[in-house]
Design a protein around this motif. Structure first.
Motif, PDB file in Angstrom:
ATOM      1  N   ARG A  65       0.745  -1.336   0.077  1.00  9.24           N
ATOM      2  CA  ARG A  65      -0.052  -0.075   0.162  1.00  9.24           C
ATOM      3  C   ARG A  65       1.000   1.279   0.081  1.00  9.24           C
ATOM      4  O   ARG A  65       1.702   1.493   1.100  1.00  9.24           O
ATOM      5  CB  ARG A  65      -0.841   0.026   1.159  1.00  9.24           C
ATOM      6  CG  ARG A  65      -1.761   1.241   1.196  1.00  9.24           C
ATOM      7  CD  ARG A  65      -2.808   1.329   0.160  1.00  9.24           C
ATOM      8  NE  ARG A  65      -3.731   2.353   0.188  1.00  9.24           N
ATOM      9  CZ  ARG A  65      -3.933   3.224  -0.707  1.00  9.24           C
ATOM     10  NH1 ARG A  65      -2.748   3.422  -1.711  1.00  9.24           N
ATOM     11  NH2 ARG A  65      -4.569   4.317  -0.462  1.00  9.24           N
ATOM     12  N   LEU A  92       3.026   8.281   4.721  1.00  5.22           N
ATOM     13  CA  LEU A  92       2.895   7.602   5.804  1.00  5.22           C
ATOM     14  C   LEU A  92       1.466   7.992   6.750  1.00  5.22           C
ATOM     15  O   LEU A  92       0.923   7.055   7.212  1.00  5.22           O
ATOM     16  CB  LEU A  92       4.204   7.692   6.696  1.00  5.22           C
ATOM     17  CG  LEU A  92       4.128   6.993   7.980  1.00  5.22           C
ATOM     18  CD1 LEU A  92       3.883   5.355   7.948  1.00  5.22           C
ATOM     19  CD2 LEU A  92       5.318   7.098   8.625  1.00  5.22           C
ATOM     20  N   THR A 148      -1.563   6.588   5.533  1.00  7.19           N
ATOM     21  CA  THR A 148      -1.857   5.065   5.618  1.00  7.19           C
ATOM     22  C   THR A 148      -2.490   4.529   6.862  1.00  7.19           C
ATOM     23  O   THR A 148      -2.218   4.881   7.929  1.00  7.19           O
ATOM     24  CB  THR A 148      -0.401   4.400   5.609  1.00  7.19           C
ATOM     25  OG1 THR A 148       0.540   4.901   4.497  1.00  7.19           O
ATOM     26  CG2 THR A 148      -0.514   2.883   5.515  1.00  7.19           C
ATOM     27  N   THR A 149      -3.561   3.763   6.745  1.00  8.53           N
ATOM     28  CA  THR A 149      -4.151   3.230   8.081  1.00  8.53           C
ATOM     29  C   THR A 149      -3.321   2.200   8.817  1.00  8.53           C
ATOM     30  O   THR A 149      -2.497   1.622   8.381  1.00  8.53           O
ATOM     31  CB  THR A 149      -5.476   2.436   7.566  1.00  8.53           C
ATOM     32  OG1 THR A 149      -5.276   1.364   6.919  1.00  8.53           O
ATOM     33  CG2 THR A 149      -6.125   3.362   6.582  1.00  8.53           C
ATOM     34  N   ASP A 190      -3.591  -1.302   7.229  1.00  7.79           N
ATOM     35  CA  ASP A 190      -2.555  -1.414   6.170  1.00  7.79           C
ATOM     36  C   ASP A 190      -1.381  -1.579   6.764  1.00  7.79           C
ATOM     37  O   ASP A 190      -0.401  -2.475   6.021  1.00  7.79           O
ATOM     38  CB  ASP A 190      -2.623  -0.201   5.166  1.00  7.79           C
ATOM     39  CG  ASP A 190      -4.106  -0.477   4.367  1.00  7.79           C
ATOM     40  OD1 ASP A 190      -4.709  -1.434   4.408  1.00  7.79           O
ATOM     41  OD2 ASP A 190      -4.236   0.542   3.534  1.00  7.79           O
ATOM     42  N   VAL A 191      -0.661  -0.886   7.655  1.00  9.58           N
ATOM     43  CA  VAL A 191       0.636  -1.088   8.278  1.00  9.58           C
ATOM     44  C   VAL A 191       0.654  -2.534   8.680  1.00  9.58           C
ATOM     45  O   VAL A 191       1.896  -3.171   8.302  1.00  9.58           O
ATOM     46  CB  VAL A 191       0.816  -0.087   9.217  1.00  9.58           C
ATOM     47  CG1 VAL A 191       2.053  -0.343  10.112  1.00  9.58           C
ATOM     48  CG2 VAL A 191       0.980   1.581   8.643  1.00  9.58           C
ATOM     49  N   TYR A 240       6.736   4.779   0.002  1.00  7.11           N
ATOM     50  CA  TYR A 240       6.831   3.328   0.483  1.00  7.11           C
ATOM     51  C   TYR A 240       7.256   2.851   1.745  1.00  7.11           C
ATOM     52  O   TYR A 240       8.325   1.700   1.881  1.00  7.11           O
ATOM     53  CB  TYR A 240       7.435   2.546  -0.941  1.00  7.11           C
ATOM     54  CG  TYR A 240       6.658   2.404  -2.244  1.00  7.11           C
ATOM     55  CD1 TYR A 240       5.722   1.301  -2.315  1.00  7.11           C
ATOM     56  CD2 TYR A 240       6.698   3.648  -3.183  1.00  7.11           C
ATOM     57  CE1 TYR A 240       4.982   1.309  -3.689  1.00  7.11           C
ATOM     58  CE2 TYR A 240       5.917   3.538  -4.282  1.00  7.11           C
ATOM     59  CZ  TYR A 240       5.040   2.409  -4.387  1.00  7.11           C
ATOM     60  OH  TYR A 240       4.236   2.535  -5.460  1.00  7.11           O
ATOM     61  N   ARG A 293      -0.097   6.776  -5.453  1.00  6.91           N
ATOM     62  CA  ARG A 293      -1.118   6.844  -4.129  1.00  6.91           C
ATOM     63  C   ARG A 293      -2.240   6.099  -4.231  1.00  6.91           C
ATOM     64  O   ARG A 293      -2.720   5.688  -3.213  1.00  6.91           O
ATOM     65  CB  ARG A 293      -1.641   8.403  -4.314  1.00  6.91           C
ATOM     66  CG  ARG A 293      -2.416   8.849  -5.145  1.00  6.91           C
ATOM     67  CD  ARG A 293      -3.099  10.093  -5.048  1.00  6.91           C
ATOM     68  NE  ARG A 293      -3.980  10.444  -6.141  1.00  6.91           N
ATOM     69  CZ  ARG A 293      -4.224  11.963  -6.228  1.00  6.91           C
ATOM     70  NH1 ARG A 293      -4.105  12.717  -5.119  1.00  6.91           N
ATOM     71  NH2 ARG A 293      -5.054  12.187  -7.338  1.00  6.91           N
ATOM     72  N   ARG A 325      -2.227  -0.524  -4.631  1.00  8.55           N
ATOM     73  CA  ARG A 325      -2.468  -1.083  -3.535  1.00  8.55           C
ATOM     74  C   ARG A 325      -2.864  -2.579  -4.004  1.00  8.55           C
ATOM     75  O   ARG A 325      -3.498  -2.755  -5.097  1.00  8.55           O
ATOM     76  CB  ARG A 325      -3.856  -0.585  -2.931  1.00  8.55           C
ATOM     77  CG  ARG A 325      -4.654  -1.280  -1.665  1.00  8.55           C
ATOM     78  CD  ARG A 325      -5.891  -0.602  -1.528  1.00  8.55           C
ATOM     79  NE  ARG A 325      -6.508  -1.211  -0.452  1.00  8.55           N
ATOM     80  CZ  ARG A 325      -6.123  -1.000   0.988  1.00  8.55           C
ATOM     81  NH1 ARG A 325      -5.341   0.045   1.505  1.00  8.55           N
ATOM     82  NH2 ARG A 325      -6.714  -1.739   1.993  1.00  8.55           N
TER      83      ARG A 325
END
Length: 275
Positions: A98, A102, A105-106, A109-110, A158, A270, A273
């Protein structure tokens, strides 16, 4: 035992993320060489397609539909091969990505990237290592970790993906040294941007430093390097290799080279995913 010239024929082992892309292509390569493979992935339909292709190529397969991030998944993989007389191949290929800032980013997702890209291959290798060691005393076993060129040059937008792939690369390096003399060959692959389904939602091109190679070319280079006994296998295009070398000698120069195109790069990646 000559681990400088690896025999890839008649391998019996596990390929994760075998439903598409590099995982499917590697399953086909080992299938062509008479391999018997446990194909692991999240979707039955894509694994069935891979199994059919492997059969047509001369190999045999078993299928395990499994999300490697779920509790008990590693145990279910090891149980699936527990009755095998030989386990001499493990391809840690399953991964997800994803991209984006940063702070956007949820947390989910992390965790998803860390769990699949890093935690799962470590736990799976740990669980299968006794069998790989035992088989390694005969003609050598193979642990093949699919990292990323981003493990060599951390690219903006990334950051979490880079952390997981950099971690996988260092895991492989440390494990390789831990297993010296055991007959287990640990190799790490660093693909650059490769034309697979995983890259279909990423729109950065060569002008932004993301020149893509065909899957066929990447696999050809990968298999040749593995057969010759290489441990660090870089399949990135030449343009990216120049940046990799610069990153070793003058990383701030890489910062300077990337800075003018940051806005365009963010727009291009962006939506990238695969989770």
């Amino acid at each position: 035992m000559d681990l400088k010239n690896l025999d890839l024929t008649d391998r019996r082992g596990i390929v994760t993320g075998a439903g598409q892309g590099i995982g499917r292509a590697l399953a086909l390569e080992f299938g062509r060489r008479g391999g018997h493979l446990l194909l692991v992935g999240r979707k039955l339909d894509t694994l069935t397609e891979t199994a059919s292709l492997v059969a047509n190529a001369g190999g045999t397969t078993e299928i395990l539909v499994e999300d490697l991030t779920q509790p008990g998944a590693v145990d279910r993989v090891t149980e699936a091969v527990a009755a095998w007389s030989t386990v001499d191949l493990l391809v840690n290929n399953a991964g997800n990505v994803r991209a984006g800032r940063l702070e956007l980013t949820t947390d989910a997702d992390v965790h998803s990237m860390i769990d699949l890209n890093l935690t799962a291959p470590i736990l799976l290798t740990k669980a299968l290592l006794p069998a790989l060691r035992q088989s390694g005393t005969e003609r050598g076993s193979i642990v093949l970790n699919i990292a990323s060129g981003i493990a060599l040059v951390g690219m903006p937008f990334y950051s979490v993906y880079a952390a997981t792939k950099g971690g996988l690369a260092q895991f492989g390096e440390a494990l390789r040294r831990e297993l010296i003399g055991t007959g287990v060959h640990v190799a790490t692959v660093y693909p650059g941007a490769t034309d697979t389904a995983m890259m279909s939602s990423q729109n950065a091109g060569a002008d932004l430093g993301w020149a893509r190679r065909s899957l066929e070319d990447v696999i050809t280079d990968l298999i040749a390097a593995l057969q010759s006994g290489e441990h660090e296998i870089n399949t990135a295009p030449e343009s990216r290799r120049a940046m990799q070398q610069l990153n070793l000698t003058d990383p701030l120069a890489v910062d300077d080279a990337l800075a003018p195109n940051l806005e365009a790069l963010e727009l291009a990646v962006r939506d990238h995913r695969s989770i």
